[in-house]
Scaffold this motif. Structure first.
Motif, PDB file in Angstrom:
ATOM      1  N   VAL A  36      90.359  -4.520  19.155  1.00 49.61           N
ATOM      2  CA  VAL A  36      90.676  -4.043  17.816  1.00 49.61           C
ATOM      3  C   VAL A  36      89.626  -4.443  16.786  1.00 49.61           C
ATOM      4  CG1 VAL A  36      92.345  -4.262  15.920  1.00 49.61           C
ATOM      5  CG2 VAL A  36      93.130  -3.777  18.235  1.00 49.61           C
ATOM      6  N   VAL A  40      88.006  -1.617  14.440  1.00 44.37           N
ATOM      7  CA  VAL A  40      88.244  -1.629  12.995  1.00 44.37           C
ATOM      8  C   VAL A  40      86.927  -1.818  12.244  1.00 44.37           C
ATOM      9  CG1 VAL A  40      89.345  -2.923  11.116  1.00 44.37           C
ATOM     10  CG2 VAL A  40      90.652  -2.353  13.167  1.00 44.37           C
ATOM     11  N   SER A  41      86.078  -2.695  12.726  1.00 46.39           N
ATOM     12  CA  SER A  41      84.771  -2.897  12.089  1.00 46.39           C
ATOM     13  C   SER A  41      83.947  -1.622  12.105  1.00 46.39           C
ATOM     14  CB  SER A  41      84.010  -4.019  12.791  1.00 46.39           C
ATOM     15  OG  SER A  41      84.645  -5.247  12.560  1.00 46.39           O
ATOM     16  N   ILE A  75      89.985   5.286   5.412  1.00 46.75           N
ATOM     17  CA  ILE A  75      90.103   4.265   6.460  1.00 46.75           C
ATOM     18  C   ILE A  75      91.366   4.499   7.276  1.00 46.75           C
ATOM     19  CG2 ILE A  75      90.496   1.794   6.869  1.00 46.75           C
ATOM     20  CD1 ILE A  75      88.666   1.340   4.348  1.00 46.75           C
ATOM     21  N   ILE A  79      91.379   5.359  11.242  1.00 51.67           N
ATOM     22  CA  ILE A  79      92.100   4.530  12.215  1.00 51.67           C
ATOM     23  C   ILE A  79      93.071   5.391  13.010  1.00 51.67           C
ATOM     24  CG2 ILE A  79      93.851   2.699  12.405  1.00 51.67           C
ATOM     25  CD1 ILE A  79      92.296   1.200  10.212  1.00 51.67           C
ATOM     26  N   TRP A  91      99.481  -0.511   3.873  1.00 49.65           N
ATOM     27  CA  TRP A  91      98.423  -1.325   4.493  1.00 49.65           C
ATOM     28  C   TRP A  91      97.484  -1.889   3.426  1.00 49.65           C
ATOM     29  CZ3 TRP A  91      93.190  -1.338   4.411  1.00 49.65           C
ATOM     30  CH2 TRP A  91      92.557  -0.211   3.890  1.00 49.65           C
ATOM     31  N   VAL A  98      89.427  -7.978   6.279  1.00 55.84           N
ATOM     32  CA  VAL A  98      89.157  -7.327   7.569  1.00 55.84           C
ATOM     33  C   VAL A  98      90.070  -7.930   8.643  1.00 55.84           C
ATOM     34  CG1 VAL A  98      87.410  -6.965   9.358  1.00 55.84           C
ATOM     35  CG2 VAL A  98      86.788  -6.733   6.944  1.00 55.84           C
ATOM     36  N   LEU A 101      93.572  -6.576   8.351  1.00 56.43           N
ATOM     37  CA  LEU A 101      93.640  -5.202   8.845  1.00 56.43           C
ATOM     38  C   LEU A 101      93.644  -5.190  10.375  1.00 56.43           C
ATOM     39  CD1 LEU A 101      93.762  -2.195   8.289  1.00 56.43           C
ATOM     40  CD2 LEU A 101      91.269  -2.189   8.076  1.00 56.43           C
ATOM     41  N   ASN A 102      92.827  -6.031  10.988  1.00 54.62           N
ATOM     42  CA  ASN A 102      92.846  -6.155  12.450  1.00 54.62           C
ATOM     43  C   ASN A 102      94.249  -6.516  12.932  1.00 54.62           C
ATOM     44  OD1 ASN A 102      90.078  -5.680  12.720  1.00 54.62           O
ATOM     45  ND2 ASN A 102      89.573  -7.846  12.624  1.00 54.62           N
ATOM     46  N   VAL A 105      96.656  -3.568  12.687  1.00 51.05           N
ATOM     47  CA  VAL A 105      96.432  -2.568  13.743  1.00 51.05           C
ATOM     48  C   VAL A 105      96.968  -3.081  15.077  1.00 51.05           C
ATOM     49  CG1 VAL A 105      94.670  -1.323  15.051  1.00 51.05           C
ATOM     50  CG2 VAL A 105      94.499  -1.463  12.563  1.00 51.05           C
TER      51      VAL A 105
END
Length: 115
Positions: A36, A40-41, A75, A79, A91, A98, A101-102, A105
């Protein structure tokens, strides 16, 4: 004879669709293939046009990476497209970094990956 031809065409169409889906991992496949954080990055770097080196877990999405409301929507869409994860508008309030967000997800993927 025409029946066999239709079956062959349908089988070829299914094979093409399966091959196209295999080229872009999504959901659990993406989690297993790249992890992930990497996925995500990649999304953040693509949408925000920032170098991948800026994608530290503690990096703040709005302040450090300069995401605005429009890019937050982009974003979420990216995703969904790349990972098959549905994130709602909340979200942005939950994931300020970051790393957060990881985590969001991963939490969204977990129920599907445990099946």
């Amino acid at each position: 004879m025409a029946g066999r031809g239709a079956i062959v065409v349908a089988m070829l169409a299914l094979a093409c669709c399966a091959a196209a889906q295999a080229q872009r991992p999504s959901g659990c496949a993406a989690l297993a293939a790249n992890g992930v954080p990497a996925a995500v990055s990649r999304v953040l770097a693509e949408v925000l046009r920032v170098p991948p080196a800026a994608m530290r877990p503690e990096a703040r999405i709005a302040e450090d990476l300069r995401a605005d409301e429009l890019s937050e929507v982009e974003i979420v869409m990216a995703i969904r497209r790349d990972l098959g994860v549905e994130l709602d508008d909340a979200w942005a309030r939950q994931a300020r970094t970051v790393g957060a967000l990881n985590d969001l997800v991963v939490a969204a993927l977990r129920p599907r990956c445990q099946r």
